[in-house]
Motif scaffolding. Structure first.
Motif, PDB file in Angstrom:
ATOM      1  N   UNK A   5     -40.486  73.230 -52.065  1.00  0.00           N
ATOM      2  CA  UNK A   5     -40.075  71.893 -52.469  1.00  0.00           C
ATOM      3  C   UNK A   5     -39.381  71.221 -51.292  1.00  0.00           C
ATOM      4  N   UNK A   6     -39.852  69.968 -51.040  1.00  0.00           N
ATOM      5  CA  UNK A   6     -39.275  69.207 -49.934  1.00  0.00           C
ATOM      6  C   UNK A   6     -38.738  67.901 -50.475  1.00  0.00           C
ATOM      7  N   UNK A   7     -37.891  67.267 -49.757  1.00  0.00           N
ATOM      8  CA  UNK A   7     -37.318  65.978 -50.092  1.00  0.00           C
ATOM      9  C   UNK A   7     -37.843  64.941 -49.108  1.00  0.00           C
ATOM     10  N   UNK A   8     -38.507  63.905 -49.666  1.00  0.00           N
ATOM     11  CA  UNK A   8     -39.083  62.872 -48.818  1.00  0.00           C
ATOM     12  C   UNK A   8     -38.851  61.528 -49.489  1.00  0.00           C
ATOM     13  N   UNK A   9     -38.764  60.492 -48.739  1.00  0.00           N
ATOM     14  CA  UNK A   9     -38.555  59.149 -49.307  1.00  0.00           C
ATOM     15  C   UNK A   9     -39.847  58.670 -50.000  1.00  0.00           C
ATOM     16  N   UNK A  10     -39.731  58.042 -51.156  1.00  0.00           N
ATOM     17  CA  UNK A  10     -40.947  57.537 -51.846  1.00  0.00           C
ATOM     18  C   UNK A  10     -41.615  56.421 -51.040  1.00  0.00           C
ATOM     19  N   UNK A  11     -42.940  56.288 -51.167  1.00  0.00           N
ATOM     20  CA  UNK A  11     -43.629  55.221 -50.417  1.00  0.00           C
ATOM     21  C   UNK A  11     -43.246  53.833 -50.942  1.00  0.00           C
ATOM     22  N   UNK A  12     -43.411  52.844 -50.109  1.00  0.00           N
ATOM     23  CA  UNK A  12     -43.103  51.465 -50.504  1.00  0.00           C
ATOM     24  C   UNK A  12     -44.148  50.938 -51.465  1.00  0.00           C
ATOM     25  N   UNK A  13     -43.818  50.097 -52.438  1.00  0.00           N
ATOM     26  CA  UNK A  13     -44.773  49.548 -53.395  1.00  0.00           C
ATOM     27  C   UNK A  13     -45.743  48.555 -52.719  1.00  0.00           C
TER      28      UNK A  13
END
Length: 240
Positions: free
Chosen positions: A228-236
């Motif tokens: 499990x990694x932590x990444x920023x969600x993509x922009x809408x």
């Protein structure tokens, strides 16, 4: 003019001769002799020797007078005798050298209190075994690549000799014969006895773990569990 009679003139001319006198003309009847005759001197000495000595002063009178007033002769002897009687040495059995003052005194033979065998006051100390001496060596680090170990700041290798001093003062020479990750082997340089210093010993109350290291409240993950990694969600996306 008056004339001097002949007799008067003759008397004046003979005056110096009248004054001169010879030794025989002196009158020595009233003078004492310069020295006594030999017989008289000997008699005087005998009278002095046979004369009674003056009586000494009583001891009570000499008790409280200073020594410079003690006089001489019998008075001085009485003074010395009075004060010497006060010395403590007269009341002691032995003199200052430990010898008996009475020349006729015979000392009693010493009594033997214990005629049995005399016990040896010295107790033989048990010698410390060589394994106990080796086990007390505090080893800090082992370097297997160079076959050496450290005892404090000092470095020892295979073949080195450790000069060990025991609390009793006895010295022991231990030679290093083998170094491993779990033990160090020593040999007594004097007796040839060997002893092993084990390095896997744990402090009291601790045991060697076998199930791995896990923190309380946590569970170990499986080998195929996903990461499990932590990444920023993509922009809408913008609407067109």
């Amino acid at each position: 003019m008056k004339t001097i009679p002949t007799l008067a003139l003759l008397a004046c001319l003979s005056l110096p001769a009248a004054r001169a006198q010879t030794a025989e003309g002196f009158d020595t009847s009233g003078m004492a002799p310069s020295a006594l005759a030999p017989a008289t001197a000997i008699a005087a000495k005998k009278d002095q020797a046979t004369a009674p000595a003056p009586a000494a002063a009583p001891a009570a009178e000499l008790k409280n007078i200073p020594s410079r007033y003690a006089g001489s002769g019998p008075e001085l002897a009485a003074y010395i005798e009075t004060y010497s009687a006060r010395l403590a040495i007269h009341k002691r059995q032995t003199d200052v050298f430990g010898r008996y003052q009475d020349p006729n005194f015979v000392a009693q033979p010493a009594k033997i209190l214990n005629s049995g065998p005399i016990k040896n006051p010295y107790v033989k100390v048990r010698e410390t075994p060589f394994p106990d001496v080796v086990a007390a060596i505090e080893v800090n680090t082992i370097d297997l690549a160079k076959q050496r170990f450290l005892v404090g700041p000092r470095e020892f290798r295979v073949g080195s000799i450790l000069n060990i001093r025991l609390p009793t003062g006895k010295g022991v020479k231990a030679q290093v014969t083998r170094v491993s990750s779990k033990s160090i082997t020593f040999r007594n340089a004097e007796t040839g006895e060997e002893a092993i210093r084990k390095m896997e010993m744990m402090p009291a109350g601790m045991i060697k773990g076998t199930g791995g290291i896990t923190a309380p409240g946590m569970q170990a993950t499986g080998a195929n569990a996903p990461l499990e990694i932590q990444i920023a969600p993509p922009a809408p996306l913008l609407a067109q």
